[in-house]
Structures are given as structure tokens and as C-alpha cells.
Design a protein around this motif. Structure first.
Motif, PDB file in Angstrom:
ATOM      1  N   GLU A  11       0.828  -1.205   0.000  1.00  0.00           N
ATOM      2  CA  GLU A  11       0.000   0.000   0.000  1.00  0.00           C
ATOM      3  C   GLU A  11       0.867   1.261   0.000  1.00  0.00           C
ATOM      4  OE1 GLU A  11      -3.025   2.355   2.982  1.00  0.00           O
ATOM      5  OE2 GLU A  11      -2.969   0.174   3.114  1.00  0.00           O
ATOM      6  N   GLY A  12       1.933   1.257   0.794  1.00  0.00           N
ATOM      7  CA  GLY A  12       2.841   2.394   0.843  1.00  0.00           C
ATOM      8  C   GLY A  12       3.527   2.642  -0.483  1.00  0.00           C
ATOM      9  N   LYS A  13       3.936   1.559  -1.152  1.00  0.00           N
ATOM     10  CA  LYS A  13       4.582   1.706  -2.458  1.00  0.00           C
ATOM     11  C   LYS A  13       3.594   2.251  -3.482  1.00  0.00           C
ATOM     12  CE  LYS A  13       7.272  -0.585  -6.004  1.00  0.00           C
ATOM     13  NZ  LYS A  13       7.761  -1.829  -6.574  1.00  0.00           N
ATOM     14  N   LYS A  14       2.358   1.758  -3.433  1.00  0.00           N
ATOM     15  CA  LYS A  14       1.343   2.242  -4.381  1.00  0.00           C
ATOM     16  C   LYS A  14       1.043   3.725  -4.150  1.00  0.00           C
ATOM     17  CE  LYS A  14      -0.914  -2.129  -5.407  1.00  0.00           C
ATOM     18  NZ  LYS A  14      -2.137  -2.931  -5.293  1.00  0.00           N
ATOM     19  N   LYS A  15       1.036   4.169  -2.898  1.00  0.00           N
ATOM     20  CA  LYS A  15       0.818   5.590  -2.607  1.00  0.00           C
ATOM     21  C   LYS A  15       1.944   6.439  -3.179  1.00  0.00           C
ATOM     22  CE  LYS A  15      -1.920   5.318   1.633  1.00  0.00           C
ATOM     23  NZ  LYS A  15      -1.940   5.559   3.083  1.00  0.00           N
ATOM     24  N   LEU A  16       3.169   5.945  -3.077  1.00  0.00           N
ATOM     25  CA  LEU A  16       4.309   6.670  -3.624  1.00  0.00           C
ATOM     26  C   LEU A  16       4.211   6.750  -5.147  1.00  0.00           C
ATOM     27  CD1 LEU A  16       6.934   8.081  -2.737  1.00  0.00           C
ATOM     28  CD2 LEU A  16       8.103   5.907  -3.109  1.00  0.00           C
ATOM     29  N   GLU A  17       3.835   5.657  -5.787  1.00  0.00           N
ATOM     30  CA  GLU A  17       3.665   5.657  -7.246  1.00  0.00           C
ATOM     31  C   GLU A  17       2.542   6.601  -7.672  1.00  0.00           C
ATOM     32  OE1 GLU A  17       5.221   1.102  -8.127  1.00  0.00           O
ATOM     33  OE2 GLU A  17       3.112   1.427  -7.629  1.00  0.00           O
ATOM     34  N   ALA A  18       1.440   6.617  -6.893  1.00  0.00           N
ATOM     35  CA  ALA A  18       0.322   7.516  -7.202  1.00  0.00           C
ATOM     36  C   ALA A  18       0.745   8.973  -7.044  1.00  0.00           C
ATOM     37  CB  ALA A  18      -0.871   7.203  -6.301  1.00  0.00           C
ATOM     38  N   ARG A  19       1.550   9.251  -6.032  1.00  0.00           N
ATOM     39  CA  ARG A  19       2.046  10.621  -5.830  1.00  0.00           C
ATOM     40  C   ARG A  19       2.912  11.056  -7.014  1.00  0.00           C
ATOM     41  NH1 ARG A  19       1.235  15.634  -4.185  1.00  0.00           N
ATOM     42  NH2 ARG A  19       3.136  16.651  -3.478  1.00  0.00           N
ATOM     43  N   LEU A  20       3.754  10.151  -7.506  1.00  0.00           N
ATOM     44  CA  LEU A  20       4.582  10.463  -8.672  1.00  0.00           C
ATOM     45  C   LEU A  20       3.705  10.775  -9.882  1.00  0.00           C
ATOM     46  CD1 LEU A  20       7.345  10.711 -10.036  1.00  0.00           C
ATOM     47  CD2 LEU A  20       7.277   8.235 -10.427  1.00  0.00           C
ATOM     48  N   ASP A  21       2.700   9.957 -10.124  1.00  0.00           N
ATOM     49  CA  ASP A  21       1.789  10.196 -11.253  1.00  0.00           C
ATOM     50  C   ASP A  21       1.103  11.555 -11.126  1.00  0.00           C
ATOM     51  OD1 ASP A  21       2.441   7.716 -12.302  1.00  0.00           O
ATOM     52  OD2 ASP A  21       0.620   6.728 -11.574  1.00  0.00           O
ATOM     53  N   GLU A  22       0.675  11.883  -9.910  1.00  0.00           N
ATOM     54  CA  GLU A  22       0.009  13.165  -9.663  1.00  0.00           C
ATOM     55  C   GLU A  22       0.949  14.331  -9.961  1.00  0.00           C
ATOM     56  OE1 GLU A  22      -1.235  15.823  -5.779  1.00  0.00           O
ATOM     57  OE2 GLU A  22      -1.248  13.641  -5.577  1.00  0.00           O
ATOM     58  N   LEU A  23       2.188  14.220  -9.501  1.00  0.00           N
ATOM     59  CA  LEU A  23       3.154  15.294  -9.715  1.00  0.00           C
ATOM     60  C   LEU A  23       3.483  15.463 -11.191  1.00  0.00           C
ATOM     61  CD1 LEU A  23       5.555  14.551  -6.732  1.00  0.00           C
ATOM     62  CD2 LEU A  23       3.966  16.488  -6.926  1.00  0.00           C
ATOM     63  N   VAL A  24       3.695  14.364 -11.889  1.00  0.00           N
ATOM     64  CA  VAL A  24       4.025  14.432 -13.314  1.00  0.00           C
ATOM     65  C   VAL A  24       2.871  15.075 -14.085  1.00  0.00           C
ATOM     66  CG1 VAL A  24       4.430  13.015 -15.379  1.00  0.00           C
ATOM     67  CG2 VAL A  24       5.701  12.546 -13.266  1.00  0.00           C
ATOM     68  N   SER A  25       1.640  14.767 -13.683  1.00  0.00           N
ATOM     69  CA  SER A  25       0.486  15.340 -14.384  1.00  0.00           C
ATOM     70  C   SER A  25       0.366  16.849 -14.157  1.00  0.00           C
ATOM     71  CB  SER A  25      -0.809  14.643 -13.946  1.00  0.00           C
ATOM     72  OG  SER A  25      -1.158  15.019 -12.636  1.00  0.00           O
ATOM     73  N   ARG A  26       1.014  17.398 -13.130  1.00  0.00           N
ATOM     74  CA  ARG A  26       0.955  18.837 -12.849  1.00  0.00           C
ATOM     75  C   ARG A  26       1.990  19.636 -13.629  1.00  0.00           C
ATOM     76  NH1 ARG A  26       1.618  20.002  -7.033  1.00  0.00           N
ATOM     77  NH2 ARG A  26       1.303  22.123  -7.770  1.00  0.00           N
ATOM     78  N   ARG A  27       2.896  18.964 -14.313  1.00  0.00           N
ATOM     79  CA  ARG A  27       3.936  19.683 -15.062  1.00  0.00           C
ATOM     80  C   ARG A  27       3.350  20.658 -16.086  1.00  0.00           C
ATOM     81  NH1 ARG A  27       8.256  14.789 -16.058  1.00  0.00           N
ATOM     82  NH2 ARG A  27       9.758  15.453 -14.492  1.00  0.00           N
ATOM     83  N   ALA A  28       2.368  20.217 -16.846  1.00  0.00           N
ATOM     84  CA  ALA A  28       1.787  21.071 -17.893  1.00  0.00           C
ATOM     85  C   ALA A  28       1.113  22.301 -17.287  1.00  0.00           C
ATOM     86  CB  ALA A  28       0.790  20.278 -18.726  1.00  0.00           C
ATOM     87  N   GLU A  29       0.431  22.114 -16.178  1.00  0.00           N
ATOM     88  CA  GLU A  29      -0.241  23.225 -15.499  1.00  0.00           C
ATOM     89  C   GLU A  29       0.781  24.279 -15.047  1.00  0.00           C
ATOM     90  OE1 GLU A  29      -2.123  23.938 -11.066  1.00  0.00           O
ATOM     91  OE2 GLU A  29      -2.320  21.940 -11.963  1.00  0.00           O
ATOM     92  N   ILE A  30       1.872  23.836 -14.475  1.00  0.00           N
ATOM     93  CA  ILE A  30       2.890  24.778 -14.001  1.00  0.00           C
ATOM     94  C   ILE A  30       3.591  25.458 -15.175  1.00  0.00           C
ATOM     95  CG2 ILE A  30       5.111  24.930 -12.796  1.00  0.00           C
ATOM     96  CD1 ILE A  30       3.936  23.062 -10.695  1.00  0.00           C
ATOM     97  N   ALA A  31       3.833  24.723 -16.250  1.00  0.00           N
ATOM     98  CA  ALA A  31       4.435  25.331 -17.440  1.00  0.00           C
ATOM     99  C   ALA A  31       3.522  26.424 -18.003  1.00  0.00           C
ATOM    100  CB  ALA A  31       4.718  24.267 -18.492  1.00  0.00           C
TER     101      ALA A  31
END
Length: 159
Positions: A11-31
Motif C-alpha cells: 500500500e505504501g509503495k502504491k501511494k508513492l507511485e500515485a504521488r509520482l503520477d500526480e506530480l508528473v500530471s501537474r507539469r503542464a499546469e505549471i508550465a
């Protein structure tokens, strides 16, 4: 056990992977925010631009940290842990020597430590001092109030 290993439940590993996906998806918004802020004029005195660049920097730092740590994650299960000695995933009952008071600690990885609930990281002072010890062993741990001596009373599974 290697110092580079980062222990986590599935569960902890999946949360970390989900956090990475969330952060990567915010790149376009910040750009897009950076692009919009550039249009306000002089970049040296543009607070919106500075804030957007700082947000981008913070985002990239967190992405890089997670990407560096994910390959080091090793999954463990509280249900499958061996209890002959203190390991990641064990519940350890200790007595504070000289005080006769008992405390239960659960040894976990840094991603899931929660000191308020006595889930201590295997890399914390208490966790690392307990690792590999057996019932009856005593350890001394430096804490903010000084040094505490603990005696291991019981090693078991998390219920």
C-alpha cells in the motif's frame, strides 16, 4: 540489509507511485503558469513569474526524489514477518529500564513511519537500535531528553 533499501508495505509503495503520477500530471499546469506570468513584463520584478518558477522547481525536486527512491523500495508484509528478532514489520514491546513502564513500537520503513502512533522507521535512532535484537536484549538510545535504556520484552506481529 542494505542502507539503501527503503522498506514499504505494498500500500505504501502504491501511494508513492500515485504521488509520482500526480506530480508528473501537474507539469503542464505549471508550465502554463510560467508562460502566463512571462506575459506580465519584466521577469526581474515579476512576482507571479518567480512564484511559478519556484513551484516548478519544488515539483521537479519532489519528482526527482521519488524517481530516485522508487527503485530502492522493497515491499514487506506485516503478516509475513519473522518474529525471532526485531525486523521491519515487527511489533516490539520494550520496558524503559528503571521506570518499569512499557511501550510498543512497530518497526516500519521511512515512508510509513508515524511517531504519534509509535510506528518508527528502521532508520530512526530507536528503530535502528532495535533492529536485529532479541527478547531480553537491552539497548541505549539517545533521545532529546538524554539517553534512555530499553529492554525488549516481546517481539510479535502487528495485529
Amino acid at each position: 540489509m542494505s542502507k539503501d533499501i527503503i522498506w514499504a508495505t505494498l500500500e505504501g509503495k502504491k501511494k508513492l507511485e500515485a504521488r509520482l503520477d500526480e506530480l508528473v500530471s501537474r507539469r503542464a499546469e505549471i508550465a502554463a503558469n510560467i508562460k502566463a506570468a512571462r506575459e506580465y513584463g519584466d521577469l526581474r520584478e515579476n512576482a507571479e513569474y518567480a512564484a511559478a518558477r519556484e513551484a516548478q522547481n519544488n515539483l521537479e525536486m519532489e519528482i526527482n526524489e521519488i524517481q530516485a527512491n522508487l527503485p530502492k523500495v522493497k515491499v514487506f508484509s506485516y503478516a509475513k514477518v519473522e518474529t525471532d528478532e526485531v525486523n521491519v514489520g515487527t511489533k516490539v514491546t520494550v520496558e524503559i529500564v528503571g521506570r518499569k513502564s512499557k511501550i510498543d513500537f512497530v518497526i516500519t520503513g521511512v515512508l510509513e513511519s508515524d511517531i504519534e502512533n509509535n510506528y518508527v522507521s528502521d532508520k530512526s535512532p530507536i528503530g535502528s537500535a532495535l533492529m536485529g535484537k532479541k527478547v531480553g536484549d537491552e539497548i541505549e538510545v539517545k533521545v532529546p531528553a538524554g539517553k534512555l535504556k530499553y529492554k525488549i520484552i516481546k517481539i510479535g506481529k502487528v495485529s
